[in-house]
Design a protein around this motif. Structure first.
Motif, mmCIF file in Angstrom:
data_model
loop_
_atom_site.group_PDB
_atom_site.id
_atom_site.type_symbol
_atom_site.label_atom_id
_atom_site.label_comp_id
_atom_site.label_asym_id
_atom_site.label_seq_id
_atom_site.Cartn_x
_atom_site.Cartn_y
_atom_site.Cartn_z
ATOM 1 N N ASP A 14 -11.518 -11.874 21.673
ATOM 2 C CA ASP A 14 -10.069 -11.827 21.828
ATOM 3 C C ASP A 14 -9.610 -13.093 22.551
ATOM 4 O O ASP A 14 -10.399 -14.007 22.805
ATOM 5 N N VAL A 20 -13.998 -7.654 20.846
ATOM 6 C CA VAL A 20 -13.567 -6.468 20.109
ATOM 7 C C VAL A 20 -14.683 -6.059 19.161
ATOM 8 O O VAL A 20 -15.145 -6.871 18.349
ATOM 9 N N SER A 22 -15.734 -3.382 16.217
ATOM 10 C CA SER A 22 -15.200 -2.410 15.265
ATOM 11 C C SER A 22 -16.312 -1.966 14.330
ATOM 12 O O SER A 22 -17.038 -2.788 13.771
ATOM 13 N N TRP A 54 -13.515 -3.989 23.856
ATOM 14 C CA TRP A 54 -12.755 -3.015 23.073
ATOM 15 C C TRP A 54 -13.690 -2.437 22.023
ATOM 16 O O TRP A 54 -14.268 -3.186 21.232
ATOM 17 N N LYS A 56 -13.809 0.086 18.893
ATOM 18 C CA LYS A 56 -13.016 0.870 17.949
ATOM 19 C C LYS A 56 -13.954 1.745 17.127
ATOM 20 O O LYS A 56 -14.775 1.249 16.359
ATOM 21 N N HIS A 76 -8.769 4.551 25.543
ATOM 22 C CA HIS A 76 -7.553 3.746 25.676
ATOM 23 C C HIS A 76 -6.419 4.331 24.841
ATOM 24 O O HIS A 76 -5.355 4.627 25.345
ATOM 25 N N MET A 84 -9.946 4.292 20.211
ATOM 26 C CA MET A 84 -10.237 3.020 20.863
ATOM 27 C C MET A 84 -10.693 3.292 22.293
ATOM 28 O O MET A 84 -10.005 3.969 23.058
ATOM 29 N N VAL A 86 -12.530 1.418 25.913
ATOM 30 C CA VAL A 86 -12.613 0.130 26.589
ATOM 31 C C VAL A 86 -13.580 0.202 27.766
ATOM 32 O O VAL A 86 -13.794 1.271 28.348
ATOM 33 N N TRP A 88 -14.441 -2.465 31.201
ATOM 34 C CA TRP A 88 -14.267 -3.716 31.932
ATOM 35 C C TRP A 88 -15.611 -4.086 32.560
ATOM 36 O O TRP A 88 -16.255 -3.261 33.196
ATOM 37 N N PHE A 96 -6.746 -4.641 31.292
ATOM 38 C CA PHE A 96 -6.438 -4.134 29.958
ATOM 39 C C PHE A 96 -4.954 -3.771 29.892
ATOM 40 O O PHE A 96 -4.433 -3.096 30.793
ATOM 41 N N ASN A 99 -1.651 1.373 27.010
ATOM 42 C CA ASN A 99 -1.303 1.850 25.677
ATOM 43 C C ASN A 99 0.223 1.885 25.537
ATOM 44 O O ASN A 99 0.947 1.850 26.543
#
Length: 275
Positions: A14, A20, A22, A54, A56, A76, A84, A86, A88, A96, A99
């Motif tokens: 990102d 991210v 997925s 992140w 997904k 999240h 989703m 998350v 840290w 972050f 939402n």
């Protein structure tokens, strides 16, 4: 004997030092195998000094939620087709973004040349069975502009074709649906048809009503917000109130959108745009 090399999760970086992940195009995977892959990936991201992760998970991979939570991930947001999560990584407060915090709705003032406004009685909801005549209202769909949402809601509830005129006012309330905040935009539309065909599943009745009769309803007069909006609509018809027109424009990334501004300013800007 050399230890077997564990594959790492594919990522897209990102813009804020994070990654991210997925699994949208991945085949279902065993949770124990995923645990090993996730652990190896986390170690790799820590070495790279990545910040946030992140993750997904499409609904097809819902079996991996528990594994991710055990690895320190938290929820999240969720959509019908995915969850989703998350995590840290640094020992610092996470940054972050929250939402989505608001639901967006429209209340629609449709008025004809006889100064009659389009009103409905609802079958359910807060006003179901109360015999209150109210403006058509509804929620704007994801990716839908306010002006288009207002036109759609009127068409769905009453069958009336309209065109957008102005944004008259808006209000913000909090701790509403699912604890989120709520934005309601009062839009003025001009009718292009007059024959009403109600949405039988949601609407008990609909009619054209003189604006003064709408404003004279006891509920409207007793509730400050409804009374205030009725006065705004009356002032607009008397020429004593100016709302905001929708001017087509583009964002810095090139996406088409609308800028809402006062009619006089809109006319000047559109004129200069044509010169």
């Amino acid at each position: 004997m050399e230890a077997e090399r564990v594959e790492l999760l594919s990522v897209v970086e990102d813009h804020y030092g994070g990654v991210v992940v997925s699994l949208e195009n991945q085949e279902p995977v065993d949770s124990e195998l995923f645990s090993s892959i996730l652990e190896a990936s986390m170690n790799n991201w820590k070495q790279q000094r990545k910040k946030g992760v992140w993750l997904k998970l499409p609904i097809l991979h819902s079996n991996l939620v528990h594994t991710a939570v055990k690895a320190g991930f938290k929820y999240h947001h969720a959509e019908p087709e995915y969850l989703m999560l998350v995590r840290w990584i640094p020992e610092t407060p996470d940054t972050f973004p929250a939402n989505a915090s608001h639901r967006v709705g429209v209340a629609v003032f449709v008025v004809n040349d006889k100064k009659e406004m389009l009103v409905v009685q609802e079958k359910s909801g807060v006003f179901g069975g109360t015999a209150l005549w109210k403006m058509p209202t509804g929620v704007v769909n994801e990716g839908e502009d306010l002006c288009d949402g207002a036109i759609r809601e009127v068409k769905e509830e009453t069958g009336i074709e309209t065109k957008f005129v102005e944004l008259l006012a808006f209000r913000q309330s909090h701790k509403s649906f699912f604890g989120k905040s709520d934005l309601m935009f009062v839009c003025m539309l001009e009718p292009l048809s007059s024959d009403i065909q109600i949405q039988a599943s949601e609407i008990e009745a609909a009619q054209w009503m003189p604006v003064e009769d709408y404003a004279a309803q006891p509920f409207v007069q007793e509730h400050e917000q409804f009374d205030f909006v009725a006065k705004i609509c009356s002032s607009k018809l008397d020429g004593n109130y100016t709302g905001f027109s929708n001017v087509p424009t583009c964002t810095s990334s090139g996406k088409k959108t609308y800028l809402y501004l006062s009619n006089s300013d809109a006319s000047l800007l559109l004129a200069s745009k044509q010169d």
